[in-house]
Design an enzyme around this catalytic site. Structure first.
Site, PDB file in Angstrom:
ATOM      1  N   HIS A 153       0.850  -1.212   0.000  1.00 33.32           N
ATOM      2  CA  HIS A 153       0.000   0.000   0.000  1.00 33.32           C
ATOM      3  C   HIS A 153       0.883   1.258   0.000  1.00 33.32           C
ATOM      4  O   HIS A 153       0.514   2.269  -0.595  1.00 33.32           O
ATOM      5  CB  HIS A 153      -0.874   0.058   1.256  1.00 33.32           C
ATOM      6  CG  HIS A 153      -2.058  -0.850   1.240  1.00 33.32           C
ATOM      7  ND1 HIS A 153      -3.196  -0.579   0.522  1.00 33.32           N
ATOM      8  CD2 HIS A 153      -2.299  -2.017   1.887  1.00 33.32           C
ATOM      9  CE1 HIS A 153      -4.093  -1.539   0.724  1.00 33.32           C
ATOM     10  NE2 HIS A 153      -3.563  -2.429   1.542  1.00 33.32           N
ATOM     11  N   ASP A 160      -7.293  -2.580  -0.879  1.00 36.63           N
ATOM     12  CA  ASP A 160      -8.216  -3.349  -0.039  1.00 36.63           C
ATOM     13  C   ASP A 160      -9.591  -3.140  -0.648  1.00 36.63           C
ATOM     14  O   ASP A 160     -10.078  -1.997  -0.720  1.00 36.63           O
ATOM     15  CB  ASP A 160      -8.183  -2.837   1.407  1.00 36.63           C
ATOM     16  CG  ASP A 160      -6.868  -3.142   2.100  1.00 36.63           C
ATOM     17  OD1 ASP A 160      -6.164  -4.081   1.669  1.00 36.63           O
ATOM     18  OD2 ASP A 160      -6.539  -2.438   3.071  1.00 36.63           O
ATOM     19  N   GLU A 217      -5.862 -12.341   4.185  1.00 35.20           N
ATOM     20  CA  GLU A 217      -6.891 -11.287   4.068  1.00 35.20           C
ATOM     21  C   GLU A 217      -7.609 -11.400   2.727  1.00 35.20           C
ATOM     22  O   GLU A 217      -7.002 -11.163   1.683  1.00 35.20           O
ATOM     23  CB  GLU A 217      -6.239  -9.890   4.173  1.00 35.20           C
ATOM     24  CG  GLU A 217      -5.539  -9.649   5.511  1.00 35.20           C
ATOM     25  CD  GLU A 217      -4.864  -8.286   5.591  1.00 35.20           C
ATOM     26  OE1 GLU A 217      -4.707  -7.611   4.555  1.00 35.20           O
ATOM     27  OE2 GLU A 217      -4.473  -7.909   6.713  1.00 35.20           O
ATOM     28  N   HIS A 220      -7.362  -8.023   0.459  1.00 37.20           N
ATOM     29  CA  HIS A 220      -6.104  -7.353   0.085  1.00 37.20           C
ATOM     30  C   HIS A 220      -5.519  -7.933  -1.204  1.00 37.20           C
ATOM     31  O   HIS A 220      -5.307  -9.146  -1.317  1.00 37.20           O
ATOM     32  CB  HIS A 220      -5.100  -7.489   1.235  1.00 37.20           C
ATOM     33  CG  HIS A 220      -3.763  -6.849   0.940  1.00 37.20           C
ATOM     34  ND1 HIS A 220      -3.360  -5.656   1.475  1.00 37.20           N
ATOM     35  CD2 HIS A 220      -2.746  -7.260   0.140  1.00 37.20           C
ATOM     36  CE1 HIS A 220      -2.151  -5.350   1.025  1.00 37.20           C
ATOM     37  NE2 HIS A 220      -1.765  -6.315   0.200  1.00 37.20           N
TER      38      HIS A 220
HETATM   39  C1  LIG Z   1      -4.284  -3.359   7.526  1.00 35.29           C
HETATM   40  C2  LIG Z   1      -4.805  -4.163   6.370  1.00 35.29           C
HETATM   41  N1  LIG Z   1      -5.892  -3.495   5.776  1.00 35.29           N
HETATM   42  C3  LIG Z   1      -3.695  -4.405   5.356  1.00 35.29           C
HETATM   43  O1  LIG Z   1      -3.648  -3.747   4.343  1.00 35.29           O
HETATM   44  N2  LIG Z   1      -2.786  -5.328   5.686  1.00 35.29           N
HETATM   45  C4  LIG Z   1      -1.659  -5.631   4.843  1.00 35.29           C
HETATM   46  C5  LIG Z   1      -0.952  -6.871   5.289  1.00 35.29           C
HETATM   47  C6  LIG Z   1      -0.681  -4.468   4.795  1.00 35.29           C
HETATM   48  O2  LIG Z   1      -0.534  -3.730   5.781  1.00 35.29           O
HETATM   49  O3  LIG Z   1       0.011  -4.350   3.755  1.00 35.29           O
HETATM   50 ZN    ZN Z   2      -4.384  -4.103   2.366  1.00 35.11          ZN
END
Ligand SMILES: C[C@@H](N)C(=O)N[C@H](C)C(=O)O
Ligand code: ZN
Length: 238
Positions: A153, A160, A217, A220
């Site tokens: 990100h 997400d 997740e 993601h």
């Molecule tokens: C925090 C969650 N929405 C997310 O994006 N997790 C992944 C593992 C990240 O932080 O890259």
């Molecule tokens: Zn994410």
């Protein structure tokens, strides 16, 4: 020529020349403020132009809303409805690299043919927010460690997302966004066929258009070519 005709011709000529003068005066008398205002207007009109016509590098950051109006948004970190219980973004912008946006638009077009569309929860995430997340939830299965390689990100190459119907009808994915538990894992099979199929639809399309899922997740997705991008200090809100 009689003197009467001569006088008439002279009168007409005089009237024309004074009319010309008054038109010229209109131009000359434009105040400097009016001229500056008109320049300002044309500059601000230029600024409002969408960047569609510009030639962008794959690495450029873009706001997906400037390229498609077919997505839905529920930008959770711009609200307090998230696992941090606090607003960590000053705006709801969904930024990403241009190459990522193009792939996502293709994925969304394909979903729309099946009666769904992508809804965003998060896009580019400034690294300082990653530190806040890590402080609250230091578990690398669910939050990438900013002291190590950080999150995709932070590079503008992870999203997400979920899917919803074309009129915003919710689609059951089994858990809420950011449910940090095994029910959110792709390998979890304790849900109905319907829920498992919903996850499968999203995963199948995203993988087809060049995105990779992560084990823990369902929401993601990392863009496949993200290794060529680095963590960015791009401002989220300008
Ligand atoms: C925090 C969650 N929405 C997310 O994006 N997790 C992944 C593992 C990240 O932080 O890259
Ligand atoms: Zn994410």
């Amino acid at each position: 020529m009689s003197s009467r005709i001569l006088i008439s011709i002279l009168t007409i000529l005089f009237a024309c020349s004074s009319k010309e003068k008054s038109v010229q005066q209109d131009v000359v008398e434009d105040s400097p403020i009016a001229v500056v205002d008109s320049i300002k207007t044309s500059i601000s009109e230029e600024k409002q132009e969408k960047p569609k016509s510009q030639i962008l590098a794959d690495t450029s950051f873009v706001n997906i809303k400037d390229y498609s109006s077919d997505f839905a948004f529920d930008m959770r970190y711009a609200t307090s409805n998230n696992f941090l219980d606090t607003v960590v973004y000053d705006c709801e912008n969904c930024l990403m690299r241009y190459a990522v946006a193009r792939a996502l638009i293709k994925a969304n077009d394909s979903l729309m043919q099946r009666g769904y569309r992508i809804k965003f929860f998060d896009c580019f995430r400034p690294v300082e927010v990653q530190f806040k997340m890590w402080e609250i939830y230091p578990d690398a299965r669910y939050v990438a460690n900013p002291n190590k390689s950080g999150s995709v990100h932070n590079k503008g190459a992870a999203l997400d997302i979920t899917i919803e119907g074309l009129n915003g009808e919710p689609v059951d994915m089994g858990t809420e966004f950011d449910h940090f538990g095994e029910e959110a894992h792709h390998a979890y099979t304790g849900f109905s066929e319907q829920v498992l199929n919903n996850r499968k639809i999203l995963k199948g399309i995203m993988e087809h258009f060049g995105f990779n899922s992560i084990r823990t997740e369902w929401w993601h997705y990392n863009f496949g070519g993200n290794s060529r991008y680095s963590i960015s200090d791009q401002p989220l809100c300008e």
